[in-house]
Design a protein around this motif. Structure first.
Motif, PDB file in Angstrom:
ATOM      1  N   SER A  58       0.809  -1.219   0.000  1.00 24.77           N
ATOM      2  CA  SER A  58       0.000   0.000   0.000  1.00 24.77           C
ATOM      3  C   SER A  58       0.842   1.270   0.000  1.00 24.77           C
ATOM      4  O   SER A  58       0.368   2.334  -0.414  1.00 24.77           O
ATOM      5  CB  SER A  58      -0.953   0.002   1.198  1.00 24.77           C
ATOM      6  OG  SER A  58      -0.236  -0.111   2.420  1.00 24.77           O
ATOM      7  N   TYR A  59       2.087   1.176   0.463  1.00 29.18           N
ATOM      8  CA  TYR A  59       2.954   2.355   0.522  1.00 29.18           C
ATOM      9  C   TYR A  59       3.273   2.903  -0.865  1.00 29.18           C
ATOM     10  O   TYR A  59       3.527   4.107  -1.035  1.00 29.18           O
ATOM     11  CB  TYR A  59       4.263   2.020   1.244  1.00 29.18           C
ATOM     12  CG  TYR A  59       5.231   1.236   0.398  1.00 29.18           C
ATOM     13  CD1 TYR A  59       6.266   1.869  -0.268  1.00 29.18           C
ATOM     14  CD2 TYR A  59       5.094  -0.144   0.236  1.00 29.18           C
ATOM     15  CE1 TYR A  59       7.145   1.152  -1.069  1.00 29.18           C
ATOM     16  CE2 TYR A  59       5.952  -0.860  -0.561  1.00 29.18           C
ATOM     17  CZ  TYR A  59       6.985  -0.214  -1.203  1.00 29.18           C
ATOM     18  OH  TYR A  59       7.844  -0.921  -2.010  1.00 29.18           O
ATOM     19  N   ARG A  60       3.290   2.031  -1.874  1.00 27.95           N
ATOM     20  CA  ARG A  60       3.732   2.460  -3.203  1.00 27.95           C
ATOM     21  C   ARG A  60       2.846   3.563  -3.770  1.00 27.95           C
ATOM     22  O   ARG A  60       3.328   4.452  -4.479  1.00 27.95           O
ATOM     23  CB  ARG A  60       3.773   1.269  -4.165  1.00 27.95           C
ATOM     24  CG  ARG A  60       4.952   0.332  -3.915  1.00 27.95           C
ATOM     25  CD  ARG A  60       5.026  -0.757  -4.966  1.00 27.95           C
ATOM     26  NE  ARG A  60       6.167  -1.644  -4.741  1.00 27.95           N
ATOM     27  CZ  ARG A  60       7.305  -1.603  -5.434  1.00 27.95           C
ATOM     28  NH1 ARG A  60       7.454  -0.707  -6.391  1.00 27.95           N
ATOM     29  NH2 ARG A  60       8.280  -2.452  -5.172  1.00 27.95           N
ATOM     30  N   ARG A  61       1.561   3.512  -3.468  1.00 28.08           N
ATOM     31  CA  ARG A  61       0.646   4.538  -3.985  1.00 28.08           C
ATOM     32  C   ARG A  61       0.945   5.908  -3.398  1.00 28.08           C
ATOM     33  O   ARG A  61       0.572   6.930  -3.981  1.00 28.08           O
ATOM     34  CB  ARG A  61      -0.804   4.148  -3.674  1.00 28.08           C
ATOM     35  CG  ARG A  61      -1.271   2.876  -4.351  1.00 28.08           C
ATOM     36  CD  ARG A  61      -2.772   2.700  -4.186  1.00 28.08           C
ATOM     37  NE  ARG A  61      -3.154   2.557  -2.784  1.00 28.08           N
ATOM     38  CZ  ARG A  61      -3.204   1.394  -2.147  1.00 28.08           C
ATOM     39  NH1 ARG A  61      -2.875   0.261  -2.780  1.00 28.08           N
ATOM     40  NH2 ARG A  61      -3.567   1.329  -0.876  1.00 28.08           N
ATOM     41  N   ALA A  62       1.589   5.929  -2.228  1.00 32.44           N
ATOM     42  CA  ALA A  62       1.837   7.200  -1.540  1.00 32.44           C
ATOM     43  C   ALA A  62       3.186   7.808  -1.905  1.00 32.44           C
ATOM     44  O   ALA A  62       3.467   8.946  -1.517  1.00 32.44           O
ATOM     45  CB  ALA A  62       1.761   6.987  -0.027  1.00 32.44           C
ATOM     46  N   LEU A  63       4.031   7.091  -2.604  1.00 31.98           N
ATOM     47  CA  LEU A  63       5.347   7.626  -2.932  1.00 31.98           C
ATOM     48  C   LEU A  63       5.239   8.781  -3.917  1.00 31.98           C
ATOM     49  O   LEU A  63       4.467   8.734  -4.881  1.00 31.98           O
ATOM     50  CB  LEU A  63       6.232   6.526  -3.531  1.00 31.98           C
ATOM     51  CG  LEU A  63       6.585   5.344  -2.628  1.00 31.98           C
ATOM     52  CD1 LEU A  63       7.484   4.363  -3.375  1.00 31.98           C
ATOM     53  CD2 LEU A  63       7.251   5.811  -1.343  1.00 31.98           C
ATOM     54  N   GLY A  64       6.009   9.811  -3.658  1.00 28.41           N
ATOM     55  CA  GLY A  64       6.005  10.955  -4.561  1.00 28.41           C
ATOM     56  C   GLY A  64       6.710  12.137  -3.922  1.00 28.41           C
ATOM     57  O   GLY A  64       7.008  12.136  -2.716  1.00 28.41           O
TER      58      GLY A  64
END
Length: 297
Positions: free
Chosen positions: A239-245
């Motif tokens: 789920s963390y991948r969607r928050a990377l930016g």
């Protein structure tokens, strides 16, 4: 994806009694140690499965990890993976170093140690001897001290004894304000000490944490760094991948090297090119002195 992970499991026990550390001589129970071991093995297995990414890992335990067999095994295992660029750990170097010889030479080139010398906690000659063992084994490392007045003589002694190609860093003591005269003495030892001397203004400034750098705890909870408590998701469910930016820092200041080294407003990715995790500058011996004030002051 290139991803740098700062991993800190539940381990909090340490074999040293430093008066400035809240974890001094703390002992974990057997249950706590088993939980830390299980968490680390889970994390190591996850990294091993991410063959499509390029991953670097820095272990930043509250306690001393290298006296625990599971940290030593994990480091050797991770360093042997072709998609792991670097695996490093912060350590007081109290444990033996010969276990590193078990790693194949190619894997050993990916291992690095961030070694802190604590005067009064370990015999000077023993610490210096273990630094020599690391050099003999070809293991990248930096060495450093906390900048207390009482440590100045030992720091000078250590700097004189180490080869000039081994970087000796100095961390500003937490809560201590240095006069210009005091700072000059520490800068003679570590030309980059001015970066540590003052907290860095960070509010609203771009930082690599939360984009290409993340913090992970023993439960797999992902945060942008150790110092921002907001959660980005979980490592193990993805789920963390969607928050990377890209994101700006929400804190007023950043005063720890493992945090401010990632600020895009500081030139430290150039200064430590190829050695950001282990705190090894790209050019040694250092021939330039860092700014005397924090960027943004």
């Amino acid at each position: 994806m290139d991803l740098t992970i700062l991993y800190r499991g539940p381990l909090a026990s340490c074999d040293y009694d430093c008066p400035y550390c809240p974890f001094a001589k703390r002992r974990d129970s057997r249950e706590q140690l088993l939980a830390d071991r299980a968490a680390l093995e889970r994390f190591t297995a996850w990294v091993a499965a991410q063959s499509g990414d390029r991953i670097s890992v820095l272990f930043t335990p509250w306690g001393e990890g290298l006296v625990r067999s599971w940290y030593r095994r994990s480091i050797v295992e991770l360093a042997g993976l072709p998609h792991v660029r670097r695996v490093a750990i912060q350590t007081n170097l109290s444990g033996r170093t010969r276990w590193l010889a078990e790693a194949p030479e190619a894997a050993r080139e990916r291992i690095a140690l961030w070694c802190t010398y604590h005067p009064g906690q370990t015999p000077y000659e023993r610490f210096l001897g273990r630094c020599a063992e690391l050099r003999d084994l070809g293991v990248r490392h930096s060495v450093g001290v906390v900048g207390f007045d009482a440590h100045l003589g030992e720091a000078r002694r250590l700097r004189a004894a180490l080869p000039e190609e081994v970087y000796l860093w100095v961390n500003a003591a937490e809560g201590h304000t240095y006069t210009d005269e005091e700072a000059e003495r520490w800068t003679e030892i570590d030309p980059l000490f001015p970066y540590s001397r003052h907290p860095h203004r960070s509010a609203g400034l771009p930082c690599r944490t939360g984009e290409s750098v993340i913090s992970v705890d023993g439960e797999g909870t992902v945060r942008r760094c150790h110092f921002v408590r907001a959660e980005l998701g979980n490592l193990y469910d993805g789920s963390y991948r969607r928050a990377l930016g890209p994101r700006a820092c929400p804190l007023a200041v950043c005063d720890c090297h493992i945090g401010y080294v990632h600020l895009e407003t500081l030139p430290l990715y150039d200064v430590f090119a190829g050695g950001v995790l282990e705190r090894v500058p790209a050019a040694l011996p250092l021939s330039t002195v860092a700014p005397t004030r924090s960027r943004g002051d």
